[in-house]
Design an enzyme around this catalytic site. Structure first.
Site, PDB file in Angstrom:
ATOM      1  N   ASP A 591     -51.740 -27.602 -34.330  1.00  0.00           N
ATOM      2  CA  ASP A 591     -51.079 -26.608 -34.410  1.00  0.00           C
ATOM      3  C   ASP A 591     -49.221 -27.461 -34.777  1.00  0.00           C
ATOM      4  O   ASP A 591     -48.636 -28.682 -33.800  1.00  0.00           O
ATOM      5  CB  ASP A 591     -50.763 -26.187 -33.531  1.00  0.00           C
ATOM      6  CG  ASP A 591     -50.019 -24.160 -33.479  1.00  0.00           C
ATOM      7  OD1 ASP A 591     -49.582 -23.568 -34.428  1.00  0.00           O
ATOM      8  OD2 ASP A 591     -47.926 -24.555 -32.653  1.00  0.00           O
ATOM      9  N   ILE A 592     -48.405 -27.253 -35.440  1.00  0.00           N
ATOM     10  CA  ILE A 592     -47.467 -27.772 -35.401  1.00  0.00           C
ATOM     11  C   ILE A 592     -46.210 -26.585 -34.319  1.00  0.00           C
ATOM     12  O   ILE A 592     -46.022 -25.695 -34.801  1.00  0.00           O
ATOM     13  CB  ILE A 592     -46.835 -27.453 -36.907  1.00  0.00           C
ATOM     14  CG1 ILE A 592     -47.149 -28.150 -38.194  1.00  0.00           C
ATOM     15  CG2 ILE A 592     -45.385 -28.375 -37.181  1.00  0.00           C
ATOM     16  CD1 ILE A 592     -47.437 -27.781 -39.200  1.00  0.00           C
ATOM     17  N   GLU A 634     -49.730 -22.342 -39.430  1.00  0.00           N
ATOM     18  CA  GLU A 634     -49.293 -24.025 -39.016  1.00  0.00           C
ATOM     19  C   GLU A 634     -50.278 -24.537 -38.588  1.00  0.00           C
ATOM     20  O   GLU A 634     -49.978 -25.510 -37.911  1.00  0.00           O
ATOM     21  CB  GLU A 634     -47.839 -23.832 -38.365  1.00  0.00           C
ATOM     22  CG  GLU A 634     -47.833 -23.732 -37.334  1.00  0.00           C
ATOM     23  CD  GLU A 634     -48.143 -22.108 -36.747  1.00  0.00           C
ATOM     24  OE1 GLU A 634     -47.452 -21.444 -35.798  1.00  0.00           O
ATOM     25  OE2 GLU A 634     -47.625 -20.886 -38.006  1.00  0.00           O
TER      26      GLU A 634
END
Length: 714
Positions: A591-592, A634
């Site tokens: 996950d960003i 994301e």
């Protein structure tokens, strides 16, 4: 609706229908003799038999028929014999003079084959020996007629053997071989052999060629047998050039006055003047007397000295097909206008050869279209293959390359076929498929990669690719003189080459290379056949790419190019079902961090660029055997095949560091992002998709709770 008739029965029907009607007509007159039918019909009945014989005789002698057929008096003879027998019974003076049997018995063996002449003789003897109302048994009439028949037949056979010297019409076993070839190659004439119908196989093509060669040989032999008695020659030969330049002339067929096997050599020296006059200068040759003795040929180890030699070229539409060579022995010169006879025979032989070649080409065309139909169906099946997990390099497109190369090699009888893809500039090329006779095809991924490209500069392959026209090279591996045909990396021992360009709206640009040893001699028809197959290949590739595009849109994420969530889940479930707990693997959720801040600060285009760059980093970091997909927003998901905890940690940490070091410039400001990761190991943390993804997602949540930009294992 046409009733199917076997080939042999159909030929028998054509050959014996008219003689059978003649016998039936004779039987009708017999009914008049014994009183079953009124005697008043006798004269009209005999007149109809004479009229039938006259019509058949005129049919054989009309000029338009003589141009394409040698005279065949069998049918006219059957009706003439019937008419003579009826006249013998109708006119008492003819019966008393015995003129009909005196003429009929010697003529029968001269004009008919021995078996047919024997049948006619038996019927005639029975007719002459029986008088209505006389008691059966041996009498003076029977004895005298039997003696007359024996003497007449003996005289006729003696005349046939000594004067005409006509050998049997058919080559021994030839008809049987034609029937066998027809039954194999024409299944609709033999419904029980459909499974052997194999036009597209080399064996099938060989059977077609054999069938037409036998038919042509029988036609040529019939012409020579007609020339032999008409010209007064002792030997007549049909001679062609040898297949190898500089070799002697080849004797294809020969008939002799004495009949039987000629025993002559199969070759005549290429310096033999009569044949050079006919075949090189294309003019007739004629000589007799002492001059003819110079042109004797060897027979059975001894030199025969002819008293007359004549030769005529066999030409069809200006193309030389061979020559007819005639000899006369025994000191006597030519007693007949032999040159016009040879010219007529040459015309008829040229027609036989041309018709045989035309029939063979027609069958080859039928075979080609049948092959195109099967090839098209196969390409369509490959192009529409979808929903199948293919091994590396075994895409439907590569399968189309394979079946195309196989079809070209079989159709053109080439030893080696190369499908070459060219780059956009046309300066380099790489082999996408190579097919060799009798060898296993190369591995599917052999020519993939940058190392497969070869420079084409200075070769005719580059010229064909640039100009878009085919070229044919014969007799040398270099082929075209100063420049080689192919790059050195692709060259083999083959001498003959055919290069055909491949281009079209489907985007494939390259060339087809067919190579064979010296003597194959590719020609324009081969190039046309190759183009037909390549058109089908291009349609298949275009359709395959369209299907691949649809599949890609359905299975990949449009922004990042990675698998979408559904596809990733389907494929991971399939992989896990095959592992069965034997090998370790790892599922990683990525996950960003603070991605919403990027969208809010720099806009959604900036966020899209970050997502595309992170996806590119993932693709470059994992192996081909691994999988990656966009899970949503994301979030990304990875599957590392055969990766234990240690290897998975190394890959995940490398990803985290590369993502963190990547810099972006938006609105003149430089920024960056970090990533949090959670991992779950198979089989320790779970064995199903739901279990592994759930554990990895829990680990990712702990990474975020622990400060982000870190890796956590379940």
């Amino acid at each position: 609706m046409r009733i199917p008739i076997p080939p042999r029965a159909e030929r028998a029907l054509r050959s014996y229908s008219i003689p059978v009607f003649a016998v039936l007509h004779l039987g009708g007159f017999h009914l008049i003799r014994i009183g079953v039918l009124p005697h008043s019909l006798a004269e009209k009945w005999v007149a109809s038999a004479v009229l039938g014989a006259a019509i058949l005789l005129a049919r054989e002698l009309i000029p338009s028929r003589r141009l394409s057929h040698l005279p065949d008096f069998r049918f006219a003879m059957s009706w003439a014999a019937s008419a003579l027998l009826q006249l013998h019974s109708l006119v008492p003076g003819m019966a008393e003079s015995r003129i009909v049997p005196a003429v009929l018995f010697p003529v029968l063996p001269c004009l008919l084959a021995p078996g047919t002449a024997g049948v006619y003789a038996v019927v005639s003897l029975a007719w002459f020996s029986w008088i209505p109302g006389s008691p059966p048994g041996l009498n003076g009439l029977t004895v005298s007629m039997t003696a007359m028949a024996a003497l007449g037949l003996s005289a006729g056979f003696w005349i046939r053997n000594r004067v005409r010297g006509r050998p049997d019409r058919k080559e021994p076993g030839g008809g049987a071989r034609v029937d066998e070839a027809e039954s194999l190659m024409i299944p609709w004439q033999n419904p029980g052999r459909e499974q052997d119908f194999a036009f597209e196989t080399p064996q099938g093509r060989e059977r077609i060629l054999q069938m037409h060669e036998i038919r042509t040989a029988e036609g040529v032999r019939r012409v020579l047998e007609g020339i032999l008695p008409a010209s007064g020659a002792d030997r007549v030969l049909f001679v062609t050039r040898s297949e190898d330049p500089g070799r002697p002339f080849l004797v294809r067929h020969e008939v002799r006055k004495s009949g039987g096997d000629s025993g002559a050599a199969s070759f005549i020296p290429d310096s033999y003047v009569p044949l050079r006059e006919a075949m090189v200068f294309r003019r007739t040759f004629f000589t007799e007397g002492e001059e003819a003795e110079r042109w004797g040929i060897s027979c059975g180890g001894r030199m025969e000295r002819p008293s007359g030699v004549a030769a005529a070229p066999v030409l069809h539409e200006g193309i030389e097909e061979g020559a007819i060579l005639a000899f006369r022995f025994g000191g006597a010169g030519w007693g007949e206008p032999v040159v016009p006879l040879l010219e007529t025979g040459a015309f008829l032989i040229a027609r036989e050869v041309a018709e045989g070649r035309s029939r063979y080409r027609s069958d080859r065309t039928l075979a080609a279209w049948a092959g195109y139909h099967r090839f098209f169906n196969r390409v369509a099946e490959l192009a529409e293959r979808k929903g199948v997990v293919e091994p590396a390099g075994a895409s439907p497109r590569r399968e189309i390359y394979r079946v195309t190369a196989e079809a070209v090699r079989e159709s053109l009888r080439a030893d080696r076929v190369l499908l070459v893809e060219g780059d956009k500039k046309g300066t380099r090329g790489r082999i996408v498929w190579e097919e060799k006779r009798g060898e296993t095809p190369p591995p599917p991924d052999r020519e993939h990669g940058e190392e497969g490209w070869v420079r084409l500069g200075g070769t005719y392959a580059a010229w064909v690719l640039e100009k878009g026209v085919h070229r044919i090279f014969a007799g040398g591996s270099g082929g075209g003189g100063r420049h080689p045909v192919l790059p050195a990396q692709w060259s083999g021992v083959e001498k003959d080459h055919l290069l055909v360009p491949v281009s079209g709206p489907d985007g494939f640009r390259g060339l087809l290379v067919c190579a064979s040893p010296a003597g194959r001699n590719f020609h324009g028809m081969d190039a046309e056949a190759a183009r037909e197959l390549l058109r089908i290949m291009r349609m298949g590739i275009s359709h395959s790419r369209f299907i691949e595009t649809l599949e890609e849109q359905a299975t990949t994420d449009g922004l990042t190019g990675l698998m979408n969530r559904k596809t990733f889940g389907t494929r991971l479930s399939s992989v896990l079902s095959r592992l069965d707990g034997r090998y370790p693997c790892t599922v990683i959720m990525l996950d960003i961090d603070h991605f919403k801040r990027v969208n809010d600060t720099y806009g959604h285009p900036a966020g899209d660029e970050v997502l595309r760059n992170v996806a590119s980093i993932i693709r470059k970091t994992i192996r081909k055997i691994d999988m990656a997909g966009r899970f949503g927003g994301e979030e990304f998901i990875l599957y590392l095949h055969h990766a234990d905890r240690e290897r998975a940690e190394n890959v995940a940490e490398r990803l985290r560091m590369i993502i963190g070091k990547a810099r972006y410039t938006f609105d003149g400001k430089e920024t960056g992002v970090t990533a949090s990761l959670g991992a779950a190991c198979y089989p320790a943390d779970g064995r199903t998709l739901q279990e592994l993804v759930g554990k990895a997602d829990e680990a990712l949540y702990r990474s975020k709770q622990g400060g982000r930009n870190r890796l956590t294992f379940s």
